[in-house]
Design a protein around this motif. Structure first.
Motif, PDB file in Angstrom:
ATOM      1  N   GLU A   1      43.621  29.604  39.203  1.00  0.00           N
ATOM      2  CA  GLU A   1      42.563  28.609  39.008  1.00  0.00           C
ATOM      3  C   GLU A   1      41.586  28.726  40.164  1.00  0.00           C
ATOM      4  O   GLU A   1      41.989  29.031  41.294  1.00  0.00           O
ATOM      5  CB  GLU A   1      43.136  27.186  38.979  1.00  0.00           C
ATOM      6  CG  GLU A   1      44.282  26.962  38.007  1.00  0.00           C
ATOM      7  CD  GLU A   1      43.933  27.250  36.557  1.00  0.00           C
ATOM      8  OE1 GLU A   1      42.744  27.164  36.206  1.00  0.00           O
ATOM      9  OE2 GLU A   1      44.846  27.584  35.787  1.00  0.00           O
ATOM     10  N   LEU A   2      40.341  28.469  39.865  1.00  0.00           N
ATOM     11  CA  LEU A   2      39.281  28.643  40.848  1.00  0.00           C
ATOM     12  C   LEU A   2      38.458  27.369  40.913  1.00  0.00           C
ATOM     13  O   LEU A   2      38.106  26.793  39.878  1.00  0.00           O
ATOM     14  CB  LEU A   2      38.399  29.814  40.400  1.00  0.00           C
ATOM     15  CG  LEU A   2      37.274  30.250  41.315  1.00  0.00           C
ATOM     16  CD1 LEU A   2      37.818  30.920  42.563  1.00  0.00           C
ATOM     17  CD2 LEU A   2      36.356  31.221  40.567  1.00  0.00           C
TER      18      LEU A   2
ATOM     19  N   MET B   1      44.963  38.436  40.166  1.00  0.00           N
ATOM     20  CA  MET B   1      44.121  38.241  41.356  1.00  0.00           C
ATOM     21  C   MET B   1      44.601  39.173  42.464  1.00  0.00           C
ATOM     22  O   MET B   1      45.770  39.149  42.836  1.00  0.00           O
ATOM     23  CB  MET B   1      44.220  36.778  41.808  1.00  0.00           C
ATOM     24  CG  MET B   1      43.298  36.454  42.969  1.00  0.00           C
ATOM     25  SD  MET B   1      43.784  34.899  43.761  1.00  0.00           S
ATOM     26  CE  MET B   1      42.422  34.721  44.915  1.00  0.00           C
ATOM     27  N   ARG B   2      43.674  39.958  42.993  1.00  0.00           N
ATOM     28  CA  ARG B   2      44.058  41.017  43.917  1.00  0.00           C
ATOM     29  C   ARG B   2      44.691  40.471  45.206  1.00  0.00           C
ATOM     30  O   ARG B   2      45.644  41.055  45.727  1.00  0.00           O
ATOM     31  CB  ARG B   2      42.849  41.888  44.238  1.00  0.00           C
ATOM     32  CG  ARG B   2      43.236  43.154  44.968  1.00  0.00           C
ATOM     33  CD  ARG B   2      42.168  44.211  44.866  1.00  0.00           C
ATOM     34  NE  ARG B   2      40.867  43.669  45.256  1.00  0.00           N
ATOM     35  CZ  ARG B   2      39.773  44.416  45.390  1.00  0.00           C
ATOM     36  NH1 ARG B   2      39.825  45.715  45.141  1.00  0.00           N
ATOM     37  NH2 ARG B   2      38.631  43.880  45.745  1.00  0.00           N
ATOM     38  N   ALA B   3      44.160  39.359  45.705  1.00  0.00           N
ATOM     39  CA  ALA B   3      44.687  38.809  46.955  1.00  0.00           C
ATOM     40  C   ALA B   3      46.149  38.384  46.792  1.00  0.00           C
ATOM     41  O   ALA B   3      46.960  38.533  47.715  1.00  0.00           O
ATOM     42  CB  ALA B   3      43.840  37.619  47.411  1.00  0.00           C
ATOM     43  N   ASN B   4      46.485  37.860  45.615  1.00  0.00           N
ATOM     44  CA  ASN B   4      47.870  37.457  45.358  1.00  0.00           C
ATOM     45  C   ASN B   4      48.787  38.673  45.313  1.00  0.00           C
ATOM     46  O   ASN B   4      49.877  38.678  45.887  1.00  0.00           O
ATOM     47  CB  ASN B   4      47.934  36.689  44.035  1.00  0.00           C
ATOM     48  CG  ASN B   4      49.216  35.902  43.859  1.00  0.00           C
ATOM     49  OD1 ASN B   4      49.531  35.032  44.657  1.00  0.00           O
ATOM     50  ND2 ASN B   4      49.978  36.228  42.826  1.00  0.00           N
TER      51      ASN B   4
ATOM     52  N   THR C   1      62.159  32.271  41.867  1.00  0.00           N
ATOM     53  CA  THR C   1      61.504  31.157  42.555  1.00  0.00           C
ATOM     54  C   THR C   1      60.166  30.866  41.890  1.00  0.00           C
ATOM     55  O   THR C   1      59.548  31.724  41.270  1.00  0.00           O
ATOM     56  CB  THR C   1      61.259  31.450  44.052  1.00  0.00           C
ATOM     57  OG1 THR C   1      60.290  32.481  44.169  1.00  0.00           O
ATOM     58  CG2 THR C   1      62.519  31.876  44.782  1.00  0.00           C
ATOM     59  N   ALA C   2      59.750  29.614  42.032  1.00  0.00           N
ATOM     60  CA  ALA C   2      58.405  29.198  41.613  1.00  0.00           C
ATOM     61  C   ALA C   2      57.531  29.219  42.863  1.00  0.00           C
ATOM     62  O   ALA C   2      57.930  28.703  43.907  1.00  0.00           O
ATOM     63  CB  ALA C   2      58.445  27.792  41.037  1.00  0.00           C
ATOM     64  N   ALA C   3      56.363  29.824  42.751  1.00  0.00           N
ATOM     65  CA  ALA C   3      55.487  29.936  43.924  1.00  0.00           C
ATOM     66  C   ALA C   3      54.103  29.374  43.638  1.00  0.00           C
ATOM     67  O   ALA C   3      53.552  29.553  42.552  1.00  0.00           O
ATOM     68  CB  ALA C   3      55.361  31.391  44.367  1.00  0.00           C
TER      69      ALA C   3
ATOM     70  N   TRP D   1      43.850  28.938  43.514  1.00  0.00           N
ATOM     71  CA  TRP D   1      45.289  28.803  43.651  1.00  0.00           C
ATOM     72  C   TRP D   1      45.977  29.514  42.510  1.00  0.00           C
ATOM     73  O   TRP D   1      45.479  29.574  41.392  1.00  0.00           O
ATOM     74  CB  TRP D   1      45.737  27.359  43.790  1.00  0.00           C
ATOM     75  CG  TRP D   1      45.349  26.416  42.691  1.00  0.00           C
ATOM     76  CD1 TRP D   1      46.121  26.013  41.641  1.00  0.00           C
ATOM     77  CD2 TRP D   1      44.092  25.740  42.550  1.00  0.00           C
ATOM     78  NE1 TRP D   1      45.423  25.139  40.861  1.00  0.00           N
ATOM     79  CE2 TRP D   1      44.183  24.952  41.390  1.00  0.00           C
ATOM     80  CE3 TRP D   1      42.897  25.734  43.287  1.00  0.00           C
ATOM     81  CZ2 TRP D   1      43.118  24.166  40.936  1.00  0.00           C
ATOM     82  CZ3 TRP D   1      41.843  24.955  42.840  1.00  0.00           C
ATOM     83  CH2 TRP D   1      41.965  24.178  41.689  1.00  0.00           C
ATOM     84  N   VAL D   2      47.124  30.072  42.865  1.00  0.00           N
ATOM     85  CA  VAL D   2      47.903  30.869  41.926  1.00  0.00           C
ATOM     86  C   VAL D   2      49.272  30.233  41.780  1.00  0.00           C
ATOM     87  O   VAL D   2      49.896  29.856  42.774  1.00  0.00           O
ATOM     88  CB  VAL D   2      48.074  32.313  42.460  1.00  0.00           C
ATOM     89  CG1 VAL D   2      48.920  33.139  41.504  1.00  0.00           C
ATOM     90  CG2 VAL D   2      46.720  32.967  42.699  1.00  0.00           C
TER      91      VAL D   2
END
Lengths: 124, 124
Positions: A69-70, A1-4, A96-98, A76-77
């Motif tokens: 997920e959409l 996902m580009r935003a991420n 880390t988990a993000a 959310w990523v």
């Protein structure tokens, strides 16, 4: 996902204006840095990134296990951040988990929540 | 938000069937326990709760700073979990920051992501 990817690119660039563009400018956005409590509101969140960038000489991310997920206008990523001082640093990375949550705002995905936490152990 | 309260009620009750009812039964649900990596899928997530419940004699939550955001069929909650062995335990609580993400499924809010992380410090 580009935003991420844009979020981690801004972080690697230590560029506060790029980081500002990633986030929705809203009083309800939230950021939880590893080990820290919740920062509420774009102003406080951006101030925290500014402080982090000013105290970081260099940082390199490898982003793994990315799952997107959409649901309507939310996405959310989940991903794992493997963090080193530089890309060719041979030391073991901090891991880390993000969780990164985005909402669609005028046809652009904007970050409204970043939650990062240290991974100390694998859950078996 | 009632669904969020239902999650902590199931946790306090150490009741795996109530916890199962809180979650969406889907392969994409995710759970990040404090200090741990991402667990993916309802089966693995519920197995982790079962293991936790079997190893916990008693637990009591005080949930603070609850903030709920809604976007269409998604809702997310940020809150602070103050955790003690019992409600009248006088020891300082363990404190974690939690993100709980719900989606609307047949008119019921179901948990699809729980991310909890220890708070070691206040971000100033």
């Amino acid at each position: 996902m580009r935003a991420n990817r844009g979020f981690y690119d801004a972080f690697e660039a230590l560029d506060i204006e790029r980081m500002r563009a990633v986030w929705l400018d809203a009083p309800y956005v939230k950021c939880i840095h590893p080990g820290s409590d919740v920062l509420l509101g774009a102003e406080r969140v951006l101030a925290s990134w500014k402080a982090i960038f000013e105290n970081t000489a260099s940082i390199a991310f490898e982003i793994a296990d990315v799952r997107v997920e959409l649901a309507g206008s939310s996405a959310w990523v989940s991903c794992e951040e493997r963090i080193r001082a530089t890309k060719d640093d041979n030391a073991p990375p901090s891991i880390t988990a993000a969780t990164n949550l985005f909402v669609l705002d005028r046809a652009r995905w904007k970050l409204v929540l970043h939650h990062a936490s240290p991974i100390h152990r694998r859950f078996t």
